[in-house]
Design an enzyme around this catalytic site. Structure first.
Site, PDB file in Angstrom:
ATOM      1  N   ARG A  36       0.828  -1.211   0.000  1.00 54.32           N
ATOM      2  CA  ARG A  36       0.000   0.000   0.000  1.00 54.32           C
ATOM      3  C   ARG A  36       0.863   1.263   0.000  1.00 54.32           C
ATOM      4  O   ARG A  36       0.474   2.276  -0.569  1.00 54.32           O
ATOM      5  CB  ARG A  36      -0.914   0.009   1.217  1.00 54.32           C
ATOM      6  CG  ARG A  36      -2.050  -0.961   1.037  1.00 54.32           C
ATOM      7  CD  ARG A  36      -3.008  -0.892   2.176  1.00 54.32           C
ATOM      8  NE  ARG A  36      -4.204  -1.627   1.847  1.00 54.32           N
ATOM      9  CZ  ARG A  36      -5.074  -2.061   2.735  1.00 54.32           C
ATOM     10  NH1 ARG A  36      -4.872  -1.832   4.016  1.00 54.32           N
ATOM     11  NH2 ARG A  36      -6.144  -2.716   2.356  1.00 54.32           N
ATOM     12  N   LYS A  79     -20.412 -17.104   0.256  1.00 52.99           N
ATOM     13  CA  LYS A  79     -21.837 -16.893   0.530  1.00 52.99           C
ATOM     14  C   LYS A  79     -22.520 -16.005  -0.498  1.00 52.99           C
ATOM     15  O   LYS A  79     -22.005 -14.946  -0.845  1.00 52.99           O
ATOM     16  CB  LYS A  79     -22.001 -16.216   1.883  1.00 52.99           C
ATOM     17  CG  LYS A  79     -21.672 -17.110   3.034  1.00 52.99           C
ATOM     18  CD  LYS A  79     -21.930 -16.352   4.301  1.00 52.99           C
ATOM     19  CE  LYS A  79     -21.775 -17.248   5.517  1.00 52.99           C
ATOM     20  NZ  LYS A  79     -21.842 -16.459   6.737  1.00 52.99           N
ATOM     21  N   GLY A 139     -10.789  -8.720  -2.342  1.00 60.40           N
ATOM     22  CA  GLY A 139     -10.369  -9.731  -1.364  1.00 60.40           C
ATOM     23  C   GLY A 139      -9.694 -10.952  -1.936  1.00 60.40           C
ATOM     24  O   GLY A 139      -8.588 -10.879  -2.461  1.00 60.40           O
ATOM     25  N   GLY A 181     -13.537  -3.357  -0.034  1.00 65.07           N
ATOM     26  CA  GLY A 181     -14.896  -2.840   0.150  1.00 65.07           C
ATOM     27  C   GLY A 181     -15.246  -1.768  -0.849  1.00 65.07           C
ATOM     28  O   GLY A 181     -16.374  -1.721  -1.354  1.00 65.07           O
TER      29      GLY A 181
HETATM   30  P1  AMP Z   1     -15.654 -14.547   0.068  1.00 67.58           P
HETATM   31  O1  AMP Z   1     -14.948 -13.914   1.230  1.00 67.58           O
HETATM   32  O2  AMP Z   1     -17.134 -14.572   0.198  1.00 67.58           O
HETATM   33  O3  AMP Z   1     -15.168 -14.033  -1.265  1.00 67.58           O
HETATM   34  O4  AMP Z   1     -15.255 -16.079   0.130  1.00 67.58           O
HETATM   35  C1  AMP Z   1     -13.954 -16.521  -0.040  1.00 67.58           C
HETATM   36  C2  AMP Z   1     -13.815 -17.786   0.720  1.00 67.58           C
HETATM   37  O5  AMP Z   1     -14.737 -18.726   0.220  1.00 67.58           O
HETATM   38  C3  AMP Z   1     -12.443 -18.422   0.602  1.00 67.58           C
HETATM   39  O6  AMP Z   1     -11.830 -18.402   1.853  1.00 67.58           O
HETATM   40  C4  AMP Z   1     -12.751 -19.843   0.166  1.00 67.58           C
HETATM   41  O7  AMP Z   1     -12.023 -20.802   0.879  1.00 67.58           O
HETATM   42  C5  AMP Z   1     -14.223 -19.995   0.471  1.00 67.58           C
HETATM   43  N1  AMP Z   1     -14.852 -21.008  -0.378  1.00 67.58           N
HETATM   44  C6  AMP Z   1     -14.853 -21.056  -1.723  1.00 67.58           C
HETATM   45  N2  AMP Z   1     -15.471 -22.160  -2.156  1.00 67.58           N
HETATM   46  C7  AMP Z   1     -15.877 -22.848  -1.064  1.00 67.58           C
HETATM   47  C8  AMP Z   1     -16.559 -24.075  -0.880  1.00 67.58           C
HETATM   48  N3  AMP Z   1     -16.943 -24.810  -1.911  1.00 67.58           N
HETATM   49  N4  AMP Z   1     -16.789 -24.482   0.384  1.00 67.58           N
HETATM   50  C9  AMP Z   1     -16.400 -23.729   1.428  1.00 67.58           C
HETATM   51  N5  AMP Z   1     -15.757 -22.559   1.310  1.00 67.58           N
HETATM   52  C10 AMP Z   1     -15.494 -22.113   0.070  1.00 67.58           C
END
Ligand code: AMP
Length: 419
Positions: A35, A220, A376, A399
């Site tokens: 950064r 999610k 992220g 964000g």
């Molecule tokens: P996000 O912060 O919502 O972008 O999610 C990223 C995280 O989702 C990473 O740490 C991944 O390990 C997790 N992730 C991706 N695919 C899966 C899956 N099939 N089952 C559980 N976690 C997952």
């Protein structure tokens, strides 16, 4: 609109909002200085022109003034070293001494202010415990009034304002947005980093070459609803992958075994699929999955159809047929946005799908597509696979980028150029 390239800083003092919120270890040593490096072109240009800089940043989430574990003094030697000048330090960002130090700055000199967030006025949110809502509202009113004074004080240090802190562009804080109104149009501008981020967002969201494919992964669907909804009005193809894909698969009647799923979002998943149809957006969903009998890199694995995952097994990455489908879609695209991995990429045995997606983006980019990776974990992905140089732009703002893709107006951008 003023631009940093056109502006001659000779004899001027520039208040530069940077994002030096770098991670430190327990000895207060910087563990990742990206950064700081990202802001160097802006800072160096000002000094080279014969201007002086007042460097302002936040670090962490301090709870009081001062909260020395968040002192920017820890990073001062490294900033001096990278900038190639002996940067002075104002131990309070808004007292008389800081004003004096700013006034005394000569061309080519740099001053760094202590953490702006030591003052609650920076964010405009009162700190502490409140007995009831009335007390809280009263405290908020006072903080807002004080915020005006605080902003005026910061603005009084300089002749011009440069915002190079994209990471906080989604915040309407004193130094990221409010301060801009104390400078006329010719004397406020984006720094080089911020300019690149704004341009990249524009290329994706408004100046879009088609077809436009967005890859939304991660864990999610609930955390990405607003983004998906907005993208459904923009993209030609939407790849839904990662953990969130199982909510869609289950909603469509598939068997997902023990894969992660948000049961309260099944209706929503169907609505999003309907919306996609109505908007003529092609939803690209997984065909097969790499499943595991435990959430572990060393679990037993096999490939099965995405909608036929046996009980006791969970999908942790996509399978080969899905990889081929995603890669084909990506390679045929002229604009690509990637947010979120296809699986648990932190485990090497479940990172293949994310790597294939990254490599397909690199190939499309070589063939003339514009690709933006951000928000992220996909940044961690391209770095892990050494692909960052092969994509058009890797965003520095988590964000802030996500809010921009949601279609929101970012206060830090609006404050400089209006809309
Ligand atoms: P996000 O912060 O919502 O972008 O999610 C990223 C995280 O989702 C990473 O740490 C991944 O390990 C997790 N992730 C991706 N695919 C899966 C899956 N099939 N089952 C559980 N976690 C997952």
């Amino acid at each position: 609109m003023q631009t940093i390239d056109k502006f001659n800083f000779a004899g001027k003092k520039a208040f530069v909002r940077v994002d030096f919120n770098v991670p430190l270890n327990e000895n207060f040593e910087i563990t990742d200085d990206n950064r700081i490096r990202a802001a160097l072109p802006t800072l160096k240009k000002i000094l080279k022109d014969g201007g002086s800089v007042i460097i302002a940043s936040h670090m962490g989430r301090p709870k009081k003034n001062p909260d020395l574990k968040y002192s920017l003094k820890s990073i001062l030697p490294h900033v001096s070293e990278l900038l190639g000048v002996d940067v002075k330090f104002a131990p309070d960002c808004a007292d008389e001494n800081a004003a004096k130090m700013a006034t005394a700055l000569k061309p080519g000199e740099a001053l760094m202010l202590e953490n702006l967030r030591f003052y609650e006025e920076e964010e405009g949110k009162p700190r502490g415990e409140f007995a009831n809502d009335d007390e809280k509202a009263a405290a908020k009113k006072i903080t807002k009034e004080n915020q005006k004074k605080f902003t005026e004080t910061l603005a009084s240090y300089a002749d011009c304002y440069v915002n190079d802190a994209f990471g906080t562009a989604h915040r309407a804080h004193a130094s990221t947005a409010l301060i801009a109104k104390y400078f006329d149009e010719n004397n406020k501008m984006f720094g080089y980093l911020m300019e690149k981020e704004v341009l990249a967002i524009e290329k994706i969201m408004t100046d879009t070459a088609r077809p436009f494919t967005a890859i939304m992964g991660g864990s999610k669907v609930s955390s990405k609803i607003d983004i998906i909804e907005n993208l459904l009005t923009k993209v030609d193809n939407l790849i839904i992958t990662g953990g969130m894909s199982f909510t869609f698969t289950k909603a469509l009647g598939g068997k997902i075994g023990n894969s992660i799923c948000e049961d309260d979002k099944l209706e929503l998943a169907l609505e999003l699929l309907e919306k996609a149809k109505a908007n003529n957006v092609k939803m690209v969903l997984a065909i097969d999955a790499k499943v595991a009998d435990a959430f572990s890199n060393d679990a037993n694995t096999k490939f099965v159809l995405e909608n036929e995952i046996p009980d006791g097994w969970q999908g942790l990455d996509v399978g080969p047929e899905t990889e081929a489908l995603f890669a084909e879609t990506i390679k045929a695209s002229k604009t690509i946005l990637w947010n979120g991995p296809t699986g648990v990429f932190e485990f090497d045995n479940f990172s293949h799908g994310s790597r294939v997606v990254g490599e397909a983006i690199v190939e499309a980019t070589k063939n003339g597509a514009f690709s933006l990776v951000g928000g992220g974990d996909s940044v961690a992905c391209v770095n892990k696979f050494g692909l960052a140089n092969g994509v058009s732009y890797v965003s520095t703002g988590g964000g802030a980028l996500l809010e921009a893709i949601e279609g929101r107006i970012l206060p830090g951008i609006e404050a400089i150029r209006g809309y």
